[in-house]
Scaffold this active site. Sequence first.
Site, PDB file in Angstrom:
ATOM      1  N   HIS A  54     -31.559   8.140  -3.178  1.00  0.00           N
ATOM      2  CA  HIS A  54     -30.235   8.769  -3.311  1.00  0.00           C
ATOM      3  C   HIS A  54     -30.287  10.074  -4.107  1.00  0.00           C
ATOM      4  CE1 HIS A  54     -27.753   5.676  -1.419  1.00  0.00           C
ATOM      5  NE2 HIS A  54     -28.669   4.843  -1.860  1.00  0.00           N
ATOM      6  N   GLU A 104     -42.449  11.813  -1.560  1.00  0.00           N
ATOM      7  CA  GLU A 104     -42.102  10.387  -1.606  1.00  0.00           C
ATOM      8  C   GLU A 104     -43.402   9.578  -1.530  1.00  0.00           C
ATOM      9  OE1 GLU A 104     -39.585   8.131  -2.014  1.00  0.00           O
ATOM     10  OE2 GLU A 104     -41.185   6.695  -1.602  1.00  0.00           O
ATOM     11  N   SER A 142     -31.348   0.522   0.248  1.00  0.00           N
ATOM     12  CA  SER A 142     -31.250  -0.881  -0.180  1.00  0.00           C
ATOM     13  C   SER A 142     -29.808  -1.368  -0.199  1.00  0.00           C
ATOM     14  CB  SER A 142     -31.881  -1.046  -1.568  1.00  0.00           C
ATOM     15  OG  SER A 142     -33.276  -0.889  -1.476  1.00  0.00           O
ATOM     16  N   CYS A 143     -28.864  -0.438  -0.429  1.00  0.00           N
ATOM     17  CA  CYS A 143     -27.443  -0.809  -0.430  1.00  0.00           C
ATOM     18  C   CYS A 143     -27.051  -1.428   0.918  1.00  0.00           C
ATOM     19  CB  CYS A 143     -26.556   0.410  -0.678  1.00  0.00           C
ATOM     20  SG  CYS A 143     -27.119   1.500  -1.978  1.00  0.00           S
ATOM     21  N   ILE A 203     -27.155  -8.021  -6.600  1.00  0.00           N
ATOM     22  CA  ILE A 203     -28.284  -8.141  -5.663  1.00  0.00           C
ATOM     23  C   ILE A 203     -28.588  -9.629  -5.438  1.00  0.00           C
ATOM     24  CG2 ILE A 203     -30.734  -7.626  -5.311  1.00  0.00           C
ATOM     25  CD1 ILE A 203     -30.227  -5.029  -6.949  1.00  0.00           C
ATOM     26  N   ASP A 209     -29.373 -18.033 -13.402  1.00  0.00           N
ATOM     27  CA  ASP A 209     -29.201 -16.922 -14.344  1.00  0.00           C
ATOM     28  C   ASP A 209     -29.291 -17.430 -15.772  1.00  0.00           C
ATOM     29  OD1 ASP A 209     -28.221 -14.509 -15.779  1.00  0.00           O
ATOM     30  OD2 ASP A 209     -27.668 -13.859 -13.778  1.00  0.00           O
ATOM     31  N   ALA A 229     -27.025   1.360 -12.759  1.00  0.00           N
ATOM     32  CA  ALA A 229     -27.964   1.680 -11.688  1.00  0.00           C
ATOM     33  C   ALA A 229     -27.262   1.611 -10.351  1.00  0.00           C
ATOM     34  CB  ALA A 229     -29.147   0.715 -11.732  1.00  0.00           C
ATOM     35  N   ARG A 271     -26.016  10.108  -7.054  1.00  0.00           N
ATOM     36  CA  ARG A 271     -25.491  11.222  -6.247  1.00  0.00           C
ATOM     37  C   ARG A 271     -24.639  12.180  -7.088  1.00  0.00           C
ATOM     38  NH1 ARG A 271     -26.763  11.265  -0.922  1.00  0.00           N
ATOM     39  NH2 ARG A 271     -27.922   9.386  -0.401  1.00  0.00           N
TER      40      ARG A 271
HETATM   41  P1  FAD Z   1     -34.699   4.768  -6.044  1.00  0.00           P
HETATM   42  O1  FAD Z   1     -33.783   4.297  -4.978  1.00  0.00           O
HETATM   43  O2  FAD Z   1     -35.231   3.780  -7.003  1.00  0.00           O
HETATM   44  O3  FAD Z   1     -35.930   5.447  -5.303  1.00  0.00           O
HETATM   45  C1  FAD Z   1     -36.944   6.119  -5.983  1.00  0.00           C
HETATM   46  C2  FAD Z   1     -37.918   6.655  -4.956  1.00  0.00           C
HETATM   47  O4  FAD Z   1     -38.905   7.426  -5.639  1.00  0.00           O
HETATM   48  C3  FAD Z   1     -38.672   5.539  -4.240  1.00  0.00           C
HETATM   49  O5  FAD Z   1     -38.585   5.761  -2.855  1.00  0.00           O
HETATM   50  C4  FAD Z   1     -40.087   5.645  -4.775  1.00  0.00           C
HETATM   51  O6  FAD Z   1     -41.069   5.290  -3.816  1.00  0.00           O
HETATM   52  C5  FAD Z   1     -40.178   7.120  -5.113  1.00  0.00           C
HETATM   53  N1  FAD Z   1     -41.138   7.420  -6.176  1.00  0.00           N
HETATM   54  C6  FAD Z   1     -41.242   6.805  -7.386  1.00  0.00           C
HETATM   55  N2  FAD Z   1     -42.202   7.378  -8.124  1.00  0.00           N
HETATM   56  C7  FAD Z   1     -42.716   8.376  -7.368  1.00  0.00           C
HETATM   57  C8  FAD Z   1     -43.739   9.342  -7.583  1.00  0.00           C
HETATM   58  N3  FAD Z   1     -44.411   9.385  -8.732  1.00  0.00           N
HETATM   59  N4  FAD Z   1     -44.020  10.220  -6.586  1.00  0.00           N
HETATM   60  C9  FAD Z   1     -43.322  10.204  -5.421  1.00  0.00           C
HETATM   61  N5  FAD Z   1     -42.343   9.308  -5.151  1.00  0.00           N
HETATM   62  C10 FAD Z   1     -42.047   8.421  -6.133  1.00  0.00           C
HETATM   63  N6  FAD Z   1     -25.834   1.151  -5.287  1.00  0.00           N
HETATM   64  C11 FAD Z   1     -24.573   1.433  -4.901  1.00  0.00           C
HETATM   65  O7  FAD Z   1     -23.988   2.413  -5.376  1.00  0.00           O
HETATM   66  N7  FAD Z   1     -23.924   0.649  -3.992  1.00  0.00           N
HETATM   67  C12 FAD Z   1     -24.505  -0.443  -3.425  1.00  0.00           C
HETATM   68  O8  FAD Z   1     -23.896  -1.115  -2.572  1.00  0.00           O
HETATM   69  C13 FAD Z   1     -25.837  -0.773  -3.810  1.00  0.00           C
HETATM   70  N8  FAD Z   1     -26.449  -1.844  -3.274  1.00  0.00           N
HETATM   71  C14 FAD Z   1     -27.753  -2.114  -3.618  1.00  0.00           C
HETATM   72  C15 FAD Z   1     -28.371  -3.219  -3.040  1.00  0.00           C
HETATM   73  C16 FAD Z   1     -29.688  -3.533  -3.357  1.00  0.00           C
HETATM   74  C17 FAD Z   1     -30.350  -4.723  -2.719  1.00  0.00           C
HETATM   75  C18 FAD Z   1     -30.406  -2.691  -4.283  1.00  0.00           C
HETATM   76  C19 FAD Z   1     -31.839  -2.979  -4.634  1.00  0.00           C
HETATM   77  C20 FAD Z   1     -29.779  -1.600  -4.872  1.00  0.00           C
HETATM   78  C21 FAD Z   1     -28.452  -1.305  -4.549  1.00  0.00           C
HETATM   79  N9  FAD Z   1     -27.777  -0.209  -5.127  1.00  0.00           N
HETATM   80  C22 FAD Z   1     -26.481   0.075  -4.761  1.00  0.00           C
HETATM   81  C23 FAD Z   1     -28.442   0.638  -6.145  1.00  0.00           C
HETATM   82  C24 FAD Z   1     -29.060   1.874  -5.522  1.00  0.00           C
HETATM   83  O9  FAD Z   1     -29.912   1.507  -4.463  1.00  0.00           O
HETATM   84  C25 FAD Z   1     -29.833   2.646  -6.574  1.00  0.00           C
HETATM   85  O10 FAD Z   1     -28.991   2.936  -7.651  1.00  0.00           O
HETATM   86  C26 FAD Z   1     -30.372   3.953  -6.001  1.00  0.00           C
HETATM   87  O11 FAD Z   1     -31.264   3.675  -4.953  1.00  0.00           O
HETATM   88  C27 FAD Z   1     -31.090   4.783  -7.056  1.00  0.00           C
HETATM   89  O12 FAD Z   1     -31.584   5.926  -6.455  1.00  0.00           O
HETATM   90  P2  FAD Z   1     -32.742   6.754  -7.144  1.00  0.00           P
HETATM   91  O13 FAD Z   1     -32.782   8.095  -6.464  1.00  0.00           O
HETATM   92  O14 FAD Z   1     -32.634   6.719  -8.606  1.00  0.00           O
HETATM   93  O15 FAD Z   1     -34.125   5.993  -6.848  1.00  0.00           O
END
Ligand code: FAD
Length: 452
Positions: free
Chosen positions: A10, A32, A41-42, A160, A179, A297, A303
Amino acid sequence: TKIVIVGASHGGHESAIELLDKYRDVDVTIYEAGDFVSFMSCGMELFLEDKVTAQEDVRNFKPEDITSKGGHVFNNHEVTAINADKKEVSVKDVKSGQTEQVAYDKLILSSGVTPTVLPVPGHDLDGIYAMRGYDWASKIKADTTDDSIKNVAVIGAGYIGIEAAEVFTKAGKHVTLMDMINRPLGNYLNENLTDVVTKELTSKGVELALSQSIKSFEGDKSVTGVKTADKTYPADLVICAAGVKPNTAWLSGTVNLTDRGFIDVNPYLQTNLPDVYAMGDAILPLSIPAGKPTPIALATTARREAQYVVDHIFEETPAVPFKGVVGASALSVFDYHFAAAGLNTTTAAKVDVPVATSAYKDTLRPAYVPASAGNTDVYTSLTFDPLTHQILGGAVLSKYDITAQGNVIALAVAHKLTLEDLATADFFFQPGFDRQWSLLNLAAQHALGRAR
Ligand code: FAD
């Protein structure tokens, strides 16, 4: 200007499209580490329940969405180090093992988190899963139709964990939802609402094992059970949804991290390194109601942070800090739907904010409207400052989808409205939709002691 983004989720996605849409002369590259760009994952539950059938569709973007705007996306490319003096990152091609140095003018970190398995004996047995990302989604999906799996233990009754419990219950498995704390969704909802959720889960066949601390995973090669101080719960499959670790080990020694490994950012989402920004699950965002950085989180948070960073990326000290978030979320729990925002009794206690709460139950429409015409119970909960009446959080829950009212609460929390403001706010009335006073008016009036 050369802008490098770490992580195609995101935060990375929003940063790239905002940069490419807003500025000319930016050279934007996302690296990536994983193979698949960019699993959402959402949306995993929709896929696991066969509501979306193609796994490839459950994504935030395709690389072409960025390359068509002039950006670059490299999957299987892990960023392994930052050399701040030279303004370069080391990028490892995961397939070939080759590492190259890539220059940046601006660097955006959205490397997220990885779910953790509880560090108890047996944690490395087969059949212990997490629920995040493409690869786990494939494995979980396969197991929903594996007849040898009868008992599923889900550890962590946050949202989750609830999604996992619902998926496997609907797939015909016996699910134990476990839990440490004494209520499902206790980090999201106050007790009047978790009471309803508890009944709903139990009535749908989910076994609740609350106030349980996990001692070990049992089994020889594959897991067969989860042992707590009280008993051993049978489990052919365990889904761990009870903790995460920020993906920041590679930053240690160059970027300042908190004691739990989150990236330390200032109010402008800048790290200690010049021109290096961070966002998403890997940081602790400012919670507006808590008034301090708190774990929230959510994709929504990542975003909003990405948009803020891009808007101010060419200002050394932006005119305004990132305004913070309220952690608005929504979820269905079988036949119920809830939406929540801000603090509740559990999260307020964690951040040391004194709160009072008020629970209000009503019917969706005027009482004379029968259930056959769609009338049903609606529940609300408000969390507020006992002295100033500032609304710090709240939630709505019903079998009818009233989740949009959660966004009203989110706005009230973000703009620091009081119970008095909400009690008299001018909302519509139409008996096809609601009551003479709108539900949140009534909930606030009730909290103020009016006879509602
Ligand atoms: P992440 O999604 O954690 O992704 C990080 C990315 O960085 C990964 O693809 C990883 O491979 C990559 N990466 C890491 N380190 C490196 C590196 N050194 N070099 C290159 N690439 C790297 N949020 C909502 O708002 N609504 C929802 O309905 C919701 N439902 C969810 C359901 C589930 C099952 C889960 C697990 C999460 C949900 N979330 C939801 C939370 C949401 O998915 C996360 O808050 C969001 O994905 C965070 O985005 P991010 O960009 O921080 O990183």
